[in-house]
Design a protein around this motif. Sequence first.
Motif, PDB file in Angstrom:
ATOM      1  N   ARG A  52      33.255  28.667  50.393  1.00 65.06           N
ATOM      2  CA  ARG A  52      33.922  28.196  51.613  1.00 65.06           C
ATOM      3  C   ARG A  52      35.202  27.441  51.289  1.00 65.06           C
ATOM      4  O   ARG A  52      36.199  27.559  51.997  1.00 65.06           O
ATOM      5  CB  ARG A  52      32.978  27.303  52.421  1.00 65.06           C
ATOM      6  N   ASN A  53      35.191  26.678  50.190  1.00 68.41           N
ATOM      7  CA  ASN A  53      36.341  25.862  49.818  1.00 68.41           C
ATOM      8  C   ASN A  53      36.818  26.222  48.426  1.00 68.41           C
ATOM      9  O   ASN A  53      36.015  26.616  47.570  1.00 68.41           O
ATOM     10  CB  ASN A  53      35.968  24.373  49.866  1.00 68.41           C
ATOM     11  N   PRO A  54      38.118  26.091  48.169  1.00 68.40           N
ATOM     12  CA  PRO A  54      38.648  26.413  46.848  1.00 68.40           C
ATOM     13  C   PRO A  54      38.125  25.443  45.799  1.00 68.40           C
ATOM     14  O   PRO A  54      37.703  24.327  46.123  1.00 68.40           O
ATOM     15  CB  PRO A  54      40.167  26.268  47.031  1.00 68.40           C
ATOM     16  N   PRO A  55      38.155  25.852  44.531  1.00 68.71           N
ATOM     17  CA  PRO A  55      37.680  24.953  43.468  1.00 68.71           C
ATOM     18  C   PRO A  55      38.594  23.742  43.330  1.00 68.71           C
ATOM     19  O   PRO A  55      39.786  23.800  43.642  1.00 68.71           O
ATOM     20  CB  PRO A  55      37.724  25.830  42.218  1.00 68.71           C
ATOM     21  N   ASP A  56      38.024  22.633  42.861  1.00 69.00           N
ATOM     22  CA  ASP A  56      38.821  21.431  42.636  1.00 69.00           C
ATOM     23  C   ASP A  56      39.894  21.669  41.584  1.00 69.00           C
ATOM     24  O   ASP A  56      41.003  21.146  41.674  1.00 69.00           O
ATOM     25  CB  ASP A  56      37.916  20.267  42.211  1.00 69.00           C
ATOM     26  N   LYS A  57      39.533  22.456  40.574  1.00 69.07           N
ATOM     27  CA  LYS A  57      40.476  22.800  39.508  1.00 69.07           C
ATOM     28  C   LYS A  57      40.586  24.327  39.442  1.00 69.07           C
ATOM     29  O   LYS A  57      39.815  24.970  38.741  1.00 69.07           O
ATOM     30  CB  LYS A  57      40.008  22.231  38.171  1.00 69.07           C
ATOM     31  N   PRO A  58      41.515  24.922  40.179  1.00 72.38           N
ATOM     32  CA  PRO A  58      41.633  26.383  40.208  1.00 72.38           C
ATOM     33  C   PRO A  58      41.860  26.974  38.821  1.00 72.38           C
ATOM     34  O   PRO A  58      42.592  26.417  38.004  1.00 72.38           O
ATOM     35  CB  PRO A  58      42.853  26.618  41.112  1.00 72.38           C
ATOM     36  N   ASN A  59      41.212  28.097  38.568  1.00 72.34           N
ATOM     37  CA  ASN A  59      41.393  28.846  37.329  1.00 72.34           C
ATOM     38  C   ASN A  59      42.285  30.034  37.635  1.00 72.34           C
ATOM     39  O   ASN A  59      41.899  30.936  38.377  1.00 72.34           O
ATOM     40  CB  ASN A  59      40.034  29.306  36.790  1.00 72.34           C
ATOM     41  N   GLU A  60      43.478  30.023  37.078  1.00 73.37           N
ATOM     42  CA  GLU A  60      44.457  31.076  37.379  1.00 73.37           C
ATOM     43  C   GLU A  60      43.996  32.449  36.914  1.00 73.37           C
ATOM     44  O   GLU A  60      44.547  33.466  37.339  1.00 73.37           O
ATOM     45  CB  GLU A  60      45.799  30.719  36.746  1.00 73.37           C
ATOM     46  N   LYS A  61      42.999  32.494  36.044  1.00 74.84           N
ATOM     47  CA  LYS A  61      42.514  33.775  35.549  1.00 74.84           C
ATOM     48  C   LYS A  61      41.541  34.433  36.520  1.00 74.84           C
ATOM     49  O   LYS A  61      41.148  35.588  36.309  1.00 74.84           O
ATOM     50  CB  LYS A  61      41.832  33.582  34.185  1.00 74.84           C
ATOM     51  N   MET A  62      41.131  33.688  37.555  1.00 77.95           N
ATOM     52  CA  MET A  62      40.158  34.219  38.508  1.00 77.95           C
ATOM     53  C   MET A  62      40.785  34.390  39.885  1.00 77.95           C
ATOM     54  O   MET A  62      41.685  33.644  40.256  1.00 77.95           O
ATOM     55  CB  MET A  62      38.941  33.286  38.602  1.00 77.95           C
ATOM     56  N   TYR A  63      40.281  35.346  40.631  1.00 81.66           N
ATOM     57  CA  TYR A  63      40.770  35.636  41.977  1.00 81.66           C
ATOM     58  C   TYR A  63      39.828  34.981  42.974  1.00 81.66           C
ATOM     59  O   TYR A  63      38.620  35.253  42.965  1.00 81.66           O
ATOM     60  CB  TYR A  63      40.827  37.142  42.193  1.00 81.66           C
ATOM     61  N   PHE A  64      40.355  34.134  43.837  1.00 79.97           N
ATOM     62  CA  PHE A  64      39.518  33.385  44.767  1.00 79.97           C
ATOM     63  C   PHE A  64      39.630  33.937  46.184  1.00 79.97           C
ATOM     64  O   PHE A  64      40.723  34.201  46.680  1.00 79.97           O
ATOM     65  CB  PHE A  64      39.919  31.907  44.771  1.00 79.97           C
ATOM     66  N   ILE A  65      38.484  34.105  46.839  1.00 84.94           N
ATOM     67  CA  ILE A  65      38.428  34.530  48.238  1.00 84.94           C
ATOM     68  C   ILE A  65      37.690  33.460  49.035  1.00 84.94           C
ATOM     69  O   ILE A  65      36.489  33.252  48.833  1.00 84.94           O
ATOM     70  CB  ILE A  65      37.692  35.872  48.402  1.00 84.94           C
ATOM     71  N   PRO A  66      38.367  32.761  49.946  1.00 90.48           N
ATOM     72  CA  PRO A  66      37.663  31.785  50.776  1.00 90.48           C
ATOM     73  C   PRO A  66      36.861  32.497  51.858  1.00 90.48           C
ATOM     74  O   PRO A  66      37.383  33.334  52.589  1.00 90.48           O
ATOM     75  CB  PRO A  66      38.806  30.955  51.380  1.00 90.48           C
ATOM     76  N   ALA A  67      35.570  32.168  51.946  1.00 92.25           N
ATOM     77  CA  ALA A  67      34.724  32.826  52.956  1.00 92.25           C
ATOM     78  C   ALA A  67      33.420  32.047  53.118  1.00 92.25           C
ATOM     79  O   ALA A  67      32.913  31.461  52.160  1.00 92.25           O
ATOM     80  CB  ALA A  67      34.417  34.269  52.551  1.00 92.25           C
ATOM     81  N   ASP A  68      32.892  32.083  54.327  1.00 88.84           N
ATOM     82  CA  ASP A  68      31.582  31.508  54.618  1.00 88.84           C
ATOM     83  C   ASP A  68      30.586  32.657  54.679  1.00 88.84           C
ATOM     84  O   ASP A  68      30.496  33.369  55.682  1.00 88.84           O
ATOM     85  CB  ASP A  68      31.625  30.745  55.950  1.00 88.84           C
ATOM     86  N   LEU A  69      29.834  32.836  53.607  1.00 86.00           N
ATOM     87  CA  LEU A  69      28.938  33.985  53.503  1.00 86.00           C
ATOM     88  C   LEU A  69      27.673  33.831  54.333  1.00 86.00           C
ATOM     89  O   LEU A  69      26.881  34.781  54.427  1.00 86.00           O
ATOM     90  CB  LEU A  69      28.570  34.230  52.038  1.00 86.00           C
TER      91      LEU A  69
END
Length: 264
Positions: free
Chosen positions: A45-62
């Motif tokens: 639901r929320n982005p990581p506190d420390k984003p990892n540029e090597k990973m692709y993030f999708i915000p969503a409430d599953l």
Amino acid sequence: MQNDFNFNNELSGRIALVTGGTKGAGAAIAERLEKAGATVIVTARNPPDKPNEKMYFIPADLSKPEGTQKVLDEVLSKFNRLDILINSLGGSETPGGGFAVLTDQDWEQTIQTNLLAPVRLDRGFLPQMIDRKEGVIIHIASIQARLPLYDSTLPYAAAKAGLLNYSKSLSNEVSPKGVRVLTVSPGWIKTTAAARMMERISESSNITIEQAIQSVMDALGGIPMGRPANPEEVAELVGFLVSPRAGYLSGTEFVIDGGTIPTI
């Protein structure tokens, strides 16, 4: 110890999705797969506190069908396929007090998050895995499926028991079609959320953090290893299970609980 291990890029070229992949065991699993060479997608639901540029993030409430559909659409449109699905999302936000304090909403929200979200994602990603005759699905359940704590997590335990049963049934259906399905059932994991819970117990009961930790272990009937698991230990098990080294494993539950469950 773990940092010195040579992962040999054994997941190179693989595309993996980790739900709940920004915190706790989910974040550790995502990092482990990335170190093994996989292209890793994480969703929460929320982005990581420390984003990892090597990973692709999708915000969503599953916990909502539209959140699941968003992830399905974005993964398949951007990456065209998915090789590894780690259904790590889970948790309990219901009040303590046993069955009498729980509303329909408490039950429905918990089941949506812990059971129906994996069911929807599996249903969405399985067709392309079956078409290619390859893929791995991991369901992160819990020892509470077999060792429920009725006072505080009754719906969670019931949902995880359902996930365990569903996972076995799904494996029977899709393993002959080239897709491996496995369940990992951790015991108590030493996460940031768990640390905050220890602080709350310590403050409310006027005891030390160490005593709070012991009280939780006592509630579980004791942990023979004498401590909760580190997220990285759960991640290491998952990393092995999705690798080619585990190619003959399917339909099995792997318990990682430091010996908490006292029965065979």
